[in-house]
Structure formats: structure tokens, C-alpha cells
Design an enzyme around this catalytic site. Structure first.
Site, PDB file in Angstrom:
ATOM      1  N   SER A  10       0.888  -0.969  -0.360  1.00  0.00           N
ATOM      2  CA  SER A  10      -0.258  -0.319  -0.172  1.00  0.00           C
ATOM      3  C   SER A  10       0.949   1.258  -0.085  1.00  0.00           C
ATOM      4  O   SER A  10       2.002   1.167   0.493  1.00  0.00           O
ATOM      5  CB  SER A  10      -1.311  -0.150   1.051  1.00  0.00           C
ATOM      6  OG  SER A  10      -1.870   1.128   1.180  1.00  0.00           O
ATOM      7  N   ASP A  11       0.706   2.562  -1.127  1.00  0.00           N
ATOM      8  CA  ASP A  11       0.731   3.243  -0.311  1.00  0.00           C
ATOM      9  C   ASP A  11      -0.006   5.153  -0.276  1.00  0.00           C
ATOM     10  O   ASP A  11      -1.578   4.646  -1.247  1.00  0.00           O
ATOM     11  CB  ASP A  11       2.399   3.526  -1.740  1.00  0.00           C
ATOM     12  CG  ASP A  11       2.901   4.729  -1.774  1.00  0.00           C
ATOM     13  OD1 ASP A  11       4.083   4.630  -0.802  1.00  0.00           O
ATOM     14  OD2 ASP A  11       3.029   6.100  -2.841  1.00  0.00           O
ATOM     15  N   GLN A  12       0.561   5.943  -0.304  1.00  0.00           N
ATOM     16  CA  GLN A  12      -0.316   7.067  -0.511  1.00  0.00           C
ATOM     17  C   GLN A  12       0.230   7.854  -0.916  1.00  0.00           C
ATOM     18  O   GLN A  12       0.898   8.160  -0.857  1.00  0.00           O
ATOM     19  CB  GLN A  12      -1.321   7.495   0.935  1.00  0.00           C
ATOM     20  CG  GLN A  12      -2.031   8.354   1.244  1.00  0.00           C
ATOM     21  CD  GLN A  12      -2.239   8.914   2.980  1.00  0.00           C
ATOM     22  OE1 GLN A  12      -2.264   8.775   3.523  1.00  0.00           O
ATOM     23  NE2 GLN A  12      -3.516   8.259   3.338  1.00  0.00           N
TER      24      GLN A  12
END
Length: 192
Positions: free
Chosen positions: A68-70
Site C-alpha cells: 500500500s502507498d498513499q
């Protein structure tokens, strides 16, 4: 039952994944997160989520690996973790009274089959008009220097927000659990 690995060293993502009450391991993917020339924010965050999951494939050959990355766009530029008080003051001052989009990319990689699922879950956050005193008081109390946008919606940072719009409130914290549950179900891991 499929074994889970969270490709992250983030305590926030770890805490979110614990909500699903499934055993899992955490492993840091240790990747280069430098944006590529011409890469959009969504392309960057999706590539990083996939790269994080792929980076652990050889170490965890029979697992469902979660990457996951934001990213937050502020004035057309991706905003990262402030890491300092001055940078956090700047981020919150620039966010005051504005609606910003936090985009969280999610990747589930079945390392045994190579099957990969990805998505991006945006959350639109409208900040209240924040005075310099409110910003200073908030930063002194919560010190969110390791959070994109310089606030923690799961903590006192919720008081900085006028409204949020999105399909998954956990996306704002960094791991969209609603979409993750659906992706895990696609791989045969059904949760209650």
C-alpha cells in the site's frame, strides 16, 4: 489458509490490518520511492504499492502480500511526510480551508500464482479554516510528523476536518480495509 504479509513498516498500516483478526507478518520492502519523470501522483502511488508487494515475493513464496502507498496532492505537487515541525506547519497552513485528495493505492499479490490485484481509493478531505494558533496547538499535542498531510484522522486530527468524502475511511489512514477484504476474498480468504 493463505498466509498474509504486510509489505510495510508503518505502525498505522499494521494497526489497521490487525482489525481483520487474521495472523500476518510485517516485512519492510525497502524500495526506492523516487517519482519517475512525468509520473502522475496516482501512477506513482500505484507503482509503489505494486513494487512493495513484488519486493517481498522471493522471501514469501506462498503468501498473499499486501502493498500500500498513499499520496496527497497539494498545489499540484505530491506531499510526503513532513518529518519536521516547520514542514508540518507549512502543510497544514496550505491545507487550511481547502479540499484535498488523499489517494491510497492497494496491491494484493498472490506470490504462489503471481496473480496481482490493484486499486486506488481516494478520499476527499475538506479542512476547516485553521488559525496559526490552532495549527501550532494541534502539532504540539499530536506531533504527526510521520503522516502525509501532517495530521492523523484517527486521532485529534479529526478536529481539523470539516468533512470527508470517500468509500473507505481507512483509506485515509493508509490501508483501505473494505477493498482489501474484497481482494482477499478473490484469493479465497473469506473474512466474517
Amino acid at each position: 489458509m493463505q498466509k498474509l504479509v504486510l509489505a510495510s513498516s508503518s505502525p498505522y498500516r499494521k494497526s489497521l490490518l490487525e482489525r481483520l483478526r487474521q495472523p500476518f507478518e510485517c516485512a519492510s520492502p525497502d524500495i526506492d520511492e523516487t517519482p519517475r519523470p512525468g509520473e502522475t501522483a496516482e501512477q506513482l502511488t500505484q507503482r509503489l504499492a505494486q513494487t512493495k508487494a513484488q519486493a517481498l515475493r522471493s522471501r514469501f513464496s506462498d503468501h498473499l502480500i499486501i502493498g500500500s502507498d498513499q499520496v496527497l496532492l497539494l498545489d499540484g505537487e505530491p506531499v510526503s511526510k513532513p518529518m519536521s515541525h516547520a514542514a508540518a506547519v507549512d502543510q497544514l497552513s496550505r491545507s487550511s480551508g481547502r479540499t484535498l485528495t488523499f489517494s491510497t493505492a492497494l496491491c494484493v499479490l498472490n506470490s504462489a500464482t503471481g496473480h496481482e490485484q490493484t486499486c486506488i481509493e481516494p478520499v476527499h478531505v475538506t479542512f476547516r479554516d485553521l488559525s496559526p494558533e490552532e495549527i501550532e496547538r494541534y502539532l504540539q499535542l499530536e506531533q504527526p510528523y510521520d503522516c502525509a498531510g501532517s495530521f492523523k484522522s484517527e486521532g485529534l486530527g479529526i478536529t481539523l476536518i470539516a468533512r470527508m468524502q470517500g468509500n473507505d475511511p481507512t483509506s485515509l489512514i493508509g490501508l483501505p480495509l473494505i477493498r482489501l477484504r474484497a481482494m482477499l476474498a478473490n484469493e479465497g480468504l473469506n473474512l466474517p
